[in-house]
Design an enzyme around this catalytic site. Sequence first.
Site, mmCIF file in Angstrom:
data_model
loop_
_atom_site.group_PDB
_atom_site.id
_atom_site.type_symbol
_atom_site.label_atom_id
_atom_site.label_comp_id
_atom_site.label_asym_id
_atom_site.label_seq_id
_atom_site.Cartn_x
_atom_site.Cartn_y
_atom_site.Cartn_z
ATOM 1 N N LYS A 84 30.085 32.289 36.004
ATOM 2 C CA LYS A 84 29.708 32.180 37.424
ATOM 3 C C LYS A 84 30.120 33.383 38.271
ATOM 4 C CE LYS A 84 29.223 27.454 39.056
ATOM 5 N NZ LYS A 84 29.924 26.285 39.575
ATOM 6 N N ARG A 130 42.214 27.559 42.103
ATOM 7 C CA ARG A 130 41.164 28.070 42.994
ATOM 8 C C ARG A 130 41.623 29.308 43.758
ATOM 9 N NH1 ARG A 130 36.697 25.573 43.636
ATOM 10 N NH2 ARG A 130 36.419 26.235 45.798
ATOM 11 N N GLU A 154 46.103 42.957 27.238
ATOM 12 C CA GLU A 154 47.162 41.994 27.561
ATOM 13 C C GLU A 154 47.747 41.410 26.291
ATOM 14 O OE1 GLU A 154 46.529 38.926 30.537
ATOM 15 O OE2 GLU A 154 44.803 40.054 31.264
ATOM 16 N N CYS A 175 43.840 42.178 33.475
ATOM 17 C CA CYS A 175 42.541 42.417 32.835
ATOM 18 C C CYS A 175 41.950 43.760 33.233
ATOM 19 C CB CYS A 175 41.569 41.297 33.185
ATOM 20 S SG CYS A 175 42.089 39.718 32.505
ATOM 21 N N SER A 217 44.169 40.440 37.562
ATOM 22 C CA SER A 217 44.944 39.622 38.500
ATOM 23 C C SER A 217 46.220 40.339 38.904
ATOM 24 C CB SER A 217 45.294 38.293 37.842
ATOM 25 O OG SER A 217 44.130 37.543 37.665
ATOM 26 N N ASP A 233 35.497 16.644 29.731
ATOM 27 C CA ASP A 233 34.052 16.507 29.927
ATOM 28 C C ASP A 233 33.410 17.869 29.669
ATOM 29 O OD1 ASP A 233 31.473 16.314 30.824
ATOM 30 O OD2 ASP A 233 31.982 15.228 32.670
ATOM 31 N N ASN A 288 35.816 35.387 27.713
ATOM 32 C CA ASN A 288 36.486 36.411 28.518
ATOM 33 C C ASN A 288 37.365 37.261 27.621
ATOM 34 O OD1 ASN A 288 37.866 37.923 30.374
ATOM 35 N ND2 ASN A 288 38.864 36.173 31.401
ATOM 36 N N HIS A 343 33.872 42.452 36.166
ATOM 37 C CA HIS A 343 34.788 41.649 35.345
ATOM 38 C C HIS A 343 34.205 40.247 35.229
ATOM 39 C CE1 HIS A 343 38.276 40.136 33.411
ATOM 40 N NE2 HIS A 343 38.556 39.290 34.387
ATOM 41 N N THR A 350 42.525 31.863 42.386
ATOM 42 C CA THR A 350 42.029 33.015 41.626
ATOM 43 C C THR A 350 40.651 33.464 42.106
ATOM 44 O OG1 THR A 350 40.988 31.619 39.951
ATOM 45 C CG2 THR A 350 43.254 32.299 39.506
#
Lengths: 131, 387, 349
Positions: free
Chosen positions: C239, C199, C80, C112, C296, C28, C266, C234, C201
Site C-alpha cells: 500500500k 500506525r 539490518e 532500511c 525508520s 485473518d 519487504n 521504499h 510508522t
Amino acid sequence: MPAGYTREIPQRYRLEAGKCKKCGAVHFPQRLACACGSKDTEPYVLPSTGKIATYSVVRVGPSDFMDLVPYVVAVVELDDGTKLTCQVADAAPEEVSVGTPVTLEFRKVNQVGGHGIIKYGYKAVLDRFVE
Amino acid sequence: MRDVAIIGVGLNPKWGELWDKSLRTLFAEAALAAIEDAGVDHVDSMYVGCMTSGLFAGQEHLGSLMADYLGQPGLPATRVESACASGGAAVRSAFYEVASGASDIVLAGGVEKMTDVGGDGATYALSTAADADYEVYHGVTFPALYAMMAVDHMNRFGTTSEDLANVAVKNHNHGSMNPAAQYPFEVTVEQVLGSVMVADPLHILDCSPITDGAAAVVLCSMDKAKELAGDRPLVKIAGVGAATDTIALHQRPDLSWLGSTEKAAKTAFEMAGVGPDDIDFAEVHDCFTIAEIMVIEALGFVERGKGGAAARDGLTALGGKIPVNTSGGLKSKGHPVGATGAAQIVEGVTQLRGEAGDRQVEGARRGITQNMGGTGGSSVVHVLEVV
Amino acid sequence: MVGIVGWGAYIPRYRIKLEEIAKIWGADAEAYRRGLQIYQKSVPGTDQDTATISVEAAKNAVTRAGIDPVDIGAVYVGSESHPYAVKPTGTVVAEALGATPDCHCADFEFACKAGSEGMFVALAEVKAGEMKYALAIGADTSQGAPGDALEYSASAGGAAFIMGADDLAAECLFTHSYMTDTPDFWRREHEYYPQHAGRFTGDPAYFKHIMGAGKAILEKSGMKPGDFAYAVFHQPNGKFPMKVGKMLGFEKEQLETGWLVPWLGNTYSGASPVGLTAILDVAKPGDLILMVSYGSGAGSDAFIWKTTERLKELQGLAPHTRDYLDKNQIYLDYGQYAKHRGKIIMNTG
C-alpha cells in the site's frame, strides 16, 4: 582456529586454481608439483559453470549439516573439464541427474553452531530461469 | 629378498559392539591368539595398523601401548596408517622387514575401537580418510562418496540397485557361516532394497557396520616357518602390492575405476608370477556393496563394467568360479577399519589351511586379499598360497 | 558526470504465502492481504545470508559493468541483518568478488535506508575522483517477530550498483537527503526482532520523510512527476509506496515496474534498490527515474537517474530481477520456514 579457513578463501570464494605451465593440467587447489614432473605452475581461475558428473543424496548427514538433510552432493565437471565436489543447493533430489547443467553460487557451507565463524564457499545450483 | 610365510593368525572370538573391550584389549586378544597359533614365545618386531584411534579413543602411540600390553616391553613397534587400508599396510611393512632379513619373526595386526564415540563422532572420524578441505568441507559423507561412484557405474554400465543388493545377500550368506561375524544373519534383495536409504542409491544394508575388532598375523622367514609348521599346511605371501590414487574422488578421470587397486594387484601378481585366473578365492574391501563390484573389476576377475552381474550370477559366491568374501566381508563380518586388512589375511590363511569349516573353498591353493583406504586413495593387495 | 555502470539483484528461490503464516497465528489472512497488499514473501535458504545475497547481486552488477573487480575502489554493504554482530560483511563480499586488498570497505546499518546510504557514499567517492568504481549494495534477510505484522512482510533479497564516471548506464542527476529522529521502528542490541510503533510508522514516519525528500528533489531539479518514466519508493508493504507515489503526483503506470513487494515482501535495505534494478532491466535510454528510500529513524534518500544509450547493451547481460522474482519459486510451509529462519531451538554441542 580460523587460520585454516582463511587460507582456503581464494579457492572457496573465487575458484582460484593453478595450471601447469608445461602440460596444461589444471590443479584445484594449486599444487607445488604436477604429475608430469613440472614444478612450474601459474594461477588460473576456474569457470563457474558446468554439469553434474555424478551425485548422491545425503539422507543421513553430519550434525553440522542437519538443517539441509536431505541434500544433494555432486562431483561437478566444469566447462574446462576440471572436476570438484560440492553441494547442489535448492535442489530436490528428483531434479538432479548426470549431465544436468549447473552454476556455482556463493553460499554458506557450514557454521560452527551459533558462535563460531561462518564458513562460506561454492555450491552448485540448477538453472532457475528455465520455463 | 627371502620368502615369507604366515605362521600364525588371530582374531577376537567375535566382532561387533564390544562394550567391555578397550582398544588395547582388542588388539592384545588378537595378537596373543596369533602368537599362540604360531607357536612362538616372542616376536622380533611389530606393526600395528590403525586408522584413527586418536579420534575414536583419544589414543595415539599404539606401538608403545600394544608392545606393553602384549607383555613384550622393549619390542620395536610402529603404528601404520593408511585409512581403512592400515591393516593391509601393516602386514606389507612386516613382510618387507622379514623378506629383507632384518627380522625373523614379525607380528602385524590391525585394530579399531569404534563404539566409544557416537554416530556423529564416528562419521567425523571416518571422514578424515577423504579430502578434508575439498570433500568433507562440503558435507560429503563416506556413503555419499561411494554412492557417487555407484551412480557413475550405474549410469555407464547399467548396474542396478538389485546388483548392489545381491552383493549384500551373498556376503551375509557367507557371514552366516563365520562364528566371528558381527552380523551373521542372512538378508534378501527385498530387505536390502527396503532398508533405509543412507545416500542414494545406497541403503543401510549396502553399508558395512561400525565395528570393534582386531586381527593379527605372525610372519616369519620360510626357513623358520618350516620348523614351526608341523603338520599344518604352510602358507606363504607370494606377492605384495601397494599403490595410491588421488585422495579426492573428483580428481580421477574415471569416477568408478579403482586405479590404486589395479596398480597394487599388478605389482602383487607380478611378484607372485600369477594372474587373476590362477586365484581360487578373494577377500576384498566391500565397505559398501558397490565397492566389491568395482574391486573385482580392478582385480581382473571380470571385465570392466561387468562387476554388477557377478554376485547375481553366482560367480563370486561359495561354489562359484571365484568365491569373494567367504568371511562375510566387511559387510557381514564387520569393519573395524584399521583391522580389516589384517583380518582378510587371517581369512585367507584359514581357507588355505582348510580350516574354514562350512565356508571352506574346496581345494583352495591360492587366494588374494585387497584392502582399500578412503574411496580407493590407497590399496594393498596380497597374494597368498599354500607352499 | 557520475552514475551507475552496472547493476544486479539477487532474490532467493524460497517463498512463503501469507495464508501459511496467518494459519499458524489464527489470523485473518484476507484482512492481512488487504491491509498489506502482500501475497507472499521471499525466504532465504538455510545456507544464505546477507553476505551470500550481496555477493550474487554484486557478481551480476560486475558482469553488466564489464569491469575488472580489481578496479573497484570501495565496497559498501547496507543491511539490518549483517551475519555477524562484530566482523564485517563487506570484506566477505570484496574477497568473493576479487576486489581485495586495495579497497575501501564499510558496512552500513541505517535502518532500511542502509542500502541507499551506501549508494549515496559510493557516488560521492567517484564524484570526488577518489576512485574509478565504487560498489554499493542493499541487502537483507529481514527479521520480523513471529506473529507480528512484520512476519508477513520481512523477506530476503538484495541489489548491487557499481558507480562510476564513464560508460554510464544511468547518470545520477540529483540527490537529496531528508532526515529527522523519528523512532517508529527499532531493534535494541541483543534483541532478535525489531519492534514498531504501529500506525505511528505511517504519516509521521514513512509518508513525512518520503514526501519531504521527494518534494525537495523535484524542487531542486525543477522537474515534475510527469517528466519521469518511473518512480520507486521504499516498499514495506504494497500500500504505502503506491499511496505515497500518488501523493507526490505519480500515476500507477510509473510506479508498477519497481513495485515488487506484493510478491517479494519487504527486503528492508534492499527494498527500493531492488525495485530500481527491476526498472533498469526494462527502461529505455533517456528515461528519468525517481528513487526515494526510507529508513525508520533514518529518513529518506532521493535520487534522480537518467538512463543512457548504454543501458540497452547491459540489460541482457545478467538475470532480470523479475525473473528472480517470478520463476521457479519453492514454496515452504511454516515449519520449513521456521527452520530456514532459525526459529527452532536446537541442541548445541
